[in-house]
Design a protein around this motif. Sequence first.
Motif, PDB file in Angstrom:
ATOM      1  N   PRO A 140      -0.424  15.286  -2.378  1.00  0.00           N
ATOM      2  CA  PRO A 140       0.258  14.108  -1.849  1.00  0.00           C
ATOM      3  C   PRO A 140      -0.108  13.924  -0.383  1.00  0.00           C
ATOM      4  O   PRO A 140      -0.586  14.845   0.255  1.00  0.00           O
ATOM      5  CB  PRO A 140       1.728  14.530  -1.951  1.00  0.00           C
ATOM      6  CG  PRO A 140       1.691  16.000  -1.611  1.00  0.00           C
ATOM      7  CD  PRO A 140       0.346  16.516  -2.098  1.00  0.00           C
ATOM      8  N   ALA A 188       2.478  13.107   2.359  1.00  0.00           N
ATOM      9  CA  ALA A 188       3.945  13.011   2.409  1.00  0.00           C
ATOM     10  C   ALA A 188       4.464  12.860   0.979  1.00  0.00           C
ATOM     11  O   ALA A 188       4.362  13.801   0.195  1.00  0.00           O
ATOM     12  CB  ALA A 188       4.410  11.909   3.348  1.00  0.00           C
ATOM     13  N   ASN A 189       4.954  11.690   0.611  1.00  0.00           N
ATOM     14  CA  ASN A 189       5.569  11.502  -0.713  1.00  0.00           C
ATOM     15  C   ASN A 189       4.758  10.555  -1.581  1.00  0.00           C
ATOM     16  O   ASN A 189       5.285   9.977  -2.527  1.00  0.00           O
ATOM     17  CB  ASN A 189       6.990  10.950  -0.521  1.00  0.00           C
ATOM     18  CG  ASN A 189       7.761  11.788   0.464  1.00  0.00           C
ATOM     19  OD1 ASN A 189       8.027  12.968   0.201  1.00  0.00           O
ATOM     20  ND2 ASN A 189       8.071  11.233   1.609  1.00  0.00           N
ATOM     21  N   THR A 190       3.502  10.403  -1.252  1.00  0.00           N
ATOM     22  CA  THR A 190       2.681   9.333  -1.803  1.00  0.00           C
ATOM     23  C   THR A 190       1.354   9.883  -2.313  1.00  0.00           C
ATOM     24  O   THR A 190       0.790  10.786  -1.712  1.00  0.00           O
ATOM     25  CB  THR A 190       2.406   8.298  -0.682  1.00  0.00           C
ATOM     26  OG1 THR A 190       3.638   7.838  -0.173  1.00  0.00           O
ATOM     27  CG2 THR A 190       1.593   7.130  -1.166  1.00  0.00           C
TER      28      THR A 190
END
Lengths: 123, 279
Positions: free
Chosen positions: B264, B266-268
């Motif tokens: 990833p 971060a969260n993506t």
Amino acid sequence: MVEKPNMSFDQIPGTYVFDGRRSRMGYPLNKMSAALNNPADREAFQSDPEAFMERYGLSDEQREAVRTRDWLSMIKHGGNIYFAYKIGVMDGLTVQQVLAAMTGTSAEEFKQMMSNGGRQPNG
Amino acid sequence: MAEIVAGIGISHVPALGPAVDAAASGQDTNPDMKAFTDVGTWLAQTKPDVVVVIYNDHGASFSFDLVPTFAIGAAESYLPADEGFGRPPLPAYPGDAELSWHIIDSVVPEGFDLTVCQSLDVDHGFSTPMKVLFGTPEAWPVKVIPLAVNVVQQPTPSARRCYELGLAIGRALRSYPKDTRVAVIGTGGMSHQLQGERAGHINPDFDQQFLSEIVNDPENLASLSNPDYIHLAGSEGAELVMWLIMRGALGQNVEAGLSGYVIPVANTAAGVVAMQNAG
């Protein structure tokens, strides 16, 4: 070829699609959060959050969600994450820490889940 | 005449900037980052004068008081927005108001009713790709035209509508009488979700197909509905429709220069694809 699941908004699990219903409900909460782009308003929120929420006319549920930093409740009561996160910025939180709290896991567990490839579809 | 010299699709998650720095310095040795560290050099070789950056605002310039579906900058310069952390210490982005107005004067009569912004602060949706593509120079080496798309409040414009707007922007750019080299940058994605119990959603199968079809079969991607995008790419990953505006502006046949994908940031899930018109 990408296949088309042909779902409606309300059939998507674990997802609160930000549509007109939620934008209407969330308008005071999101308007308050948008004000946090302004340094003077950031100070005002931090020094007296109750007065700040009163100024924008948040509902009782929205106020309680902000007080307790119940991020899922903010979303359920019309908060949009990009706006709600500005409250998290006040607390020095990363988006990941907010998402961990929103999903009831520790920041470490959430980070580990992302490092392992994220929450898999239908998982 | 103006020429469209490049099209790029790239994520705009803020953590992508530091991730690319870490990969470029060798601190992060993940080979999946290579396309992200190379894309700036790739773009520089196409010698763009202007970049059209298609992005979305994240509550910086547009609150829910006012949500334009498509808003184009027509300013002489753009400042980076204060998103809650203070205004980032970046140089202002120089605009090309003349080309902005040429696009406006071309596509509005065709039925694409853009909101025209002669003052617009741009947030990380815009500034993250600019940093990945151009680093942190003392002055930006290109002029910019921001195009902000509502991908936050449903109903957002459909993938089909985005693709068709891109086609119209392509016609507009190619009819600009000045010898201007233009790159079109579609930003956002890839799959991610930042809300609800499904937060953290990543869909690598969909992302990989999207990276392939944005080059070879944009028609199929244009045929997916908004709920399809949210279901497949996540409530925030649905912003990938902005890549279709970029793709529409290019010609029918393109060649991919580079492509990359990493999970990833971060969260993506982060993706990048760079392309040029074929032949």
